[in-house]
Design a protein around this motif. Structure first.
Motif, PDB file in Angstrom:
ATOM      1  N   GLY A  96       0.654  -1.077  -0.099  1.00 23.50           N
ATOM      2  CA  GLY A  96      -0.022   0.006  -0.114  1.00 23.50           C
ATOM      3  C   GLY A  96       0.961   1.314   0.180  1.00 23.50           C
ATOM      4  N   THR A 125      -3.382  -4.616   3.081  1.00 17.30           N
ATOM      5  CA  THR A 125      -3.535  -3.281   2.282  1.00 17.30           C
ATOM      6  C   THR A 125      -3.509  -2.278   3.240  1.00 17.30           C
ATOM      7  N   GLY A 164      -4.505   1.047  -0.850  1.00  8.70           N
ATOM      8  CA  GLY A 164      -4.901   0.032  -0.273  1.00  8.70           C
ATOM      9  C   GLY A 164      -6.039  -0.584  -0.911  1.00  8.70           C
ATOM     10  N   ILE A 187      -5.772  -1.824  -4.341  1.00  9.36           N
ATOM     11  CA  ILE A 187      -4.844  -3.002  -4.534  1.00  9.36           C
ATOM     12  C   ILE A 187      -5.512  -4.246  -4.030  1.00  9.36           C
ATOM     13  N   ALA A 188      -6.353  -3.975  -3.178  1.00  8.41           N
ATOM     14  CA  ALA A 188      -7.161  -5.293  -2.713  1.00  8.41           C
ATOM     15  C   ALA A 188      -8.008  -5.804  -3.791  1.00  8.41           C
ATOM     16  N   ARG A 238      -8.066  -5.500   4.498  1.00 11.17           N
ATOM     17  CA  ARG A 238      -7.879  -3.922   4.228  1.00 11.17           C
ATOM     18  C   ARG A 238      -7.779  -3.136   5.451  1.00 11.17           C
TER      19      ARG A 238
END
Length: 303
Positions: free
Chosen positions: A194, A221, A226, A229-230, A242
């Motif tokens: 992240g 993340t 974050g 990306i998750a 998260r």
């Protein structure tokens, strides 16, 4: 000795290094360069003023290097962990060796390199290649490598909490660096990703993460990127957590990691959503781990 970024290389005119080193070409700074070819071209400007009596040391295991290396005016000295080079730096039967035009020298055994990761064997070959061309003896090179404990924020072991070991690789600000960090460990991993996304290709992490199977305990993340990306890595591993900030990510990771596991900060992002640089993020990670270790009776600080 100096390290130059692509940003700096864009503006050079007369710089002509006697020895120039290209460790790899991997996507980065996609928030600055519309095409990756433009980024790679900026990197290659390092070699543009070299002459035939200069030396260009390049990673011959990187397939992106081959097409551009042929146009270099300098004498090419490649390094490789996988190939049997007639001239260059190689890994041969567990030995790091220099194959020069008039001789061969063994520098050291690969197992004696104290810093983890296959990419660090590449780094040692590259650095040894520079040193050998500057007249440094193989024995002196080996002594220097054996005494090198690594740098802060580069796979830096920062502490232990409840039997899990925490590594700070805050310098891993792109996806390629994250992948290299993952490859450095055989233990089960809780991975922290992240920060500020520079346009990274996180989808390219899906297969390597999935290949780890149960050895990837979880992906945690954090930061501005974050949630994205998750989402982009959904399905790569059964457990994705998260969190908001780095401190939350470390706390969450500590509830997941088992004794013997690695908790790895290799964020794949810049730090500018919350910090002034990767070093400040790494220092914060180190402090968070230290506090957590003191609360649980673990070992904090550089270990």
């Amino acid at each position: 000795v100096t390290e130059l970024s692509s940003f700096q290389l864009e503006g050079i005119e007369r710089l002509s290094p006697r020895i120039a080193v290209l460790l790899n070409l991997t996507p980065d700074h996609q928030d600055r360069y519309t095409r990756m070819d433009d980024y790679y071209a900026a990197k290659m400007r390092l070699f543009m003023n070299q002459r035939g009596d200069d030396v260009a040391i390049v990673n011959w295991d990187d397939p992106l290097v081959h097409p551009v290396a042929g146009g270099m005016a300098a004498r090419l000295f490649p390094f490789s962990l996988t190939q049997d080079l007639e001239e260059g730096a190689v890994l041969e039967a567990g030995l790091l060796r220099m194959r020069l035009a008039n001789r061969e020298e063994t520098v050291m055994t690969a197992s004696d390199v104290p810093i983890p990761g296959r990419h660090n064997l590449e780094n040692v070959l590259a650095a040894a290649s520079v040193a050998i061309h500057c007249g440094v003896s193989a024995a002196a090179i080996a002594s220097a490598v054996r005494s090198f404990a690594g740098l802060p924020h580069r796979l830096e072991k920062v502490g232990q909490v409840d039997g899990a070991v925490y590594y700070n690789d805050s310098k891993a600000t792109n996806v390629g660096s994250t992948l290299r960090a993952l490859e450095a460990f055989t233990q089960p991993i809780v991975l922290l990703l992240g920060g500020y996304d520079k346009g990274g290709d996180f989808e390219s992490l899906k297969m390597p993460l999935a290949a780890k199977g149960s050895a990837l305990r979880a992906l945690v993340t954090f930061g501005k990127a974050g949630d994205d990306i998750a989402r982009r890595l959904s399905g790569a591993t059964p457990r994705i957590e998260r969190t908001a900030a780095l401190a939350d990510a470390v706390k969450t990771a500590s509830t997941i990691a088992c004794p013997g596991d690695v908790v790895l900060l290799a964020p794949g992002c810049a730090s500018f959503d919350a910090y002034t640089g990767f070093d400040k993020r790494g220092e914060d990670f180190r402090a968070i781990v230290s506090r957590l270790a003191s609360q649980t009776g673990g070992q904090g600080g550089r270990a």
